[in-house]
Design a protein around this motif. Structure first.
Motif, PDB file in Angstrom:
ATOM      1  N   GLY A   1       0.837  -1.194   0.000  1.00  0.00           N
ATOM      2  CA  GLY A   1       0.000   0.000   0.000  1.00  0.00           C
ATOM      3  C   GLY A   1       0.868   1.239   0.000  1.00  0.00           C
ATOM      4  O   GLY A   1       2.052   1.190   0.349  1.00  0.00           O
ATOM      5  N   SER A   2       0.254   2.352  -0.396  1.00  0.00           N
ATOM      6  CA  SER A   2       1.010   3.598  -0.493  1.00  0.00           C
ATOM      7  C   SER A   2       0.050   4.759  -0.243  1.00  0.00           C
ATOM      8  O   SER A   2      -1.131   4.547  -0.004  1.00  0.00           O
ATOM      9  N   THR A   3       0.547   5.977  -0.308  1.00  0.00           N
ATOM     10  CA  THR A   3      -0.366   7.098  -0.098  1.00  0.00           C
ATOM     11  C   THR A   3      -0.926   7.574  -1.428  1.00  0.00           C
ATOM     12  O   THR A   3      -0.240   7.544  -2.449  1.00  0.00           O
ATOM     13  N   LEU A   4      -2.197   7.983  -1.391  1.00  0.00           N
ATOM     14  CA  LEU A   4      -2.849   8.473  -2.607  1.00  0.00           C
ATOM     15  C   LEU A   4      -2.561   9.953  -2.815  1.00  0.00           C
ATOM     16  O   LEU A   4      -2.751  10.475  -3.897  1.00  0.00           O
TER      17      LEU A   4
ATOM     18  N   SER B   1      -4.455   8.152   2.836  1.00  0.00           N
ATOM     19  CA  SER B   1      -4.763   9.475   2.295  1.00  0.00           C
ATOM     20  C   SER B   1      -4.725  10.466   3.451  1.00  0.00           C
ATOM     21  O   SER B   1      -5.313  10.232   4.502  1.00  0.00           O
TER      22      SER B   1
ATOM     23  N   ARG C   1      -3.896   0.914   9.401  1.00  0.00           N
ATOM     24  CA  ARG C   1      -3.488   0.293   8.137  1.00  0.00           C
ATOM     25  C   ARG C   1      -2.355  -0.718   8.347  1.00  0.00           C
ATOM     26  O   ARG C   1      -2.312  -1.761   7.703  1.00  0.00           O
TER      27      ARG C   1
ATOM     28  N   ASP D   1      -4.139   1.467   1.243  1.00  0.00           N
ATOM     29  CA  ASP D   1      -3.573   2.774   0.907  1.00  0.00           C
ATOM     30  C   ASP D   1      -3.898   3.819   1.976  1.00  0.00           C
ATOM     31  O   ASP D   1      -4.776   3.619   2.805  1.00  0.00           O
TER      32      ASP D   1
END
Ligand code: KG4
Ligand code: ZN
Length: 321
Positions: free
Chosen positions: A154-157, A207, A249, A205
């Motif tokens: 996962g990563s940041t949007l 945000s 998360r 992810d």
């Protein structure tokens, strides 16, 4: 012994690390003050400062380790991701040193470097584990099953977690970089005073734009006097929302991947609320959390080295591959 060089953002760093992961020296020259008046890193100013600092910083790292260049077996350097101009200074310096001493060069991915900060010292972490990498430029959940590689979960949007701290700090008038300032101020505040939204991006992810906007509106709604009186509450509530997003998360990812051990690296790993919220988790030592060259030298132990002089045409890269 490995000489590591890091210059991907606004820290000029050099370190000497042994093949078995002992840090003989780790020198970090921060440019924070240079960029503070602009409220963020100015790439061109960073490049110029790296150019001034890279030689003295390398010399200091060798001096503190008490070794001559002739004792170095290979040179490790950050190739990306980061600011292109800044990276080029470190890579050029590393090429020059390696070439002059006919040494191999190991190009290192900055993100692999952050993870490899866990492999240093007396109690290095053994994969498999889940890694949260939270810094000014990145927020990533990684499954690490062996040293030298990871799978991105996962990563940041939008913003990185550290960036969210920095932008929040700016709204609160705390200067740049602001993560540590929010951390300090939050100790005197009530984390439940303001109900800031905990990011709910899909899957694994992140945000952080919602919480940032919520802080902006909260600050706008207060008079100057009220803002002064409630600054600590705002900092505590804002930090709480970011930390909760990170914790939720991270736990979900560990459960989903059936990874029992969790580690946190990157500048945001210095955050005291995050550390307190994850008592069972491995954190890199504070000095290895923010950008440094010991982690780059550490990662070089698990990366491919380029023999002399095959690296002279090597280029940097700006974003994660
Ligand atoms: O890893 P790092 O040095 O640089 C990048 O690769 O981006 O991380 C720097 C980031 C900054 O955004 C800074 O505000 C944040 O880490 N940071 C913190 C704390 N100390 C540094 N954020 C929250 N709490 C802290 N105590
Ligand atoms: Zn970093």
């Amino acid at each position: 012994m490995i000489l590591g060089i890091e210059s991907s953002c606004d820290e000029t760093a050099a370190a000497v690390v042994t093949d078995d992961g002992r840090v003989l020296s780790s020198v970090v020259a921060s440019q924070d003050e240079l960029h503070a008046r602009y409220g963020g890193v100015v790439p061109e100013i960073a490049s110029r400062r790296h150019l001034e600092l890279v030689s003295p910083v390398v010399r200091q790292a060798l001096g503190e380790a008490g070794v001559e260049l002739s004792a170095i077996g290979r040179v490790a350097v950050t190739r990306g991701p980061g600011l292109v101009g800044a990276l080029l200074v470190g890579l050029s310096a590393a090429k020059a040193i390696a070439w002059a001493h006919r040494l191999p060069l190991v190009p290192v991915d900055h993100l692999q470097g952050h993870v490899a900060s866990l492999y240093l010292g007396d109690e290095p972490l053994e994969p498999p584990f889940l890694c949260l990498l939270a810094s000014g430029g990145h927020t990533l959940l990684l499954a690490v099953r062996e040293r030298g590689s990871f799978e991105r979960l996962g990563s940041t949007l939008d913003d990185a977690a550290g960036e969210a701290f920095d932008k929040g700090a700016r709204l609160l008038g705390l200067g740049y970089p602001g993560g540590a300032a929010i951390d300090r101020l939050a100790r005197d505040g009530d984390p439940t005073a303001f109900a800031f939204p905990v990011a709910r991006a899909p899957g694994l992810d992140f945000s952080f734009s919602g919480v940032k906007t919520a802080l902006l509106y909260a600050v706008r709604d207060l008079s100057a006097d009220e803002l002064d009186a409630r600054r600590a509450d705002l900092a505590a509530s804002y930090q709480h929302a970011i930390v909760q997003a990170l914790v939720q998360r991270t736990r979900r990812a560990a459960d989903r991947e059936r990874l029992q051990r969790i580690a946190v690296v990157g500048g945001v790993a210095a955050n005291s609320e995050l550390r307190a919220a994850l008592p069972d988790v491995s954190f890199a030592p504070l000095s290895l959390c923010t950008d440094n060259a010991a982690m780059i030298a550490s990662a070089a132990r698990y990366a491919e080295q380029l023999p002399y002089p095959d690296y002279l045409g090597l280029d940097v890269y700006a974003s994660a591959a």
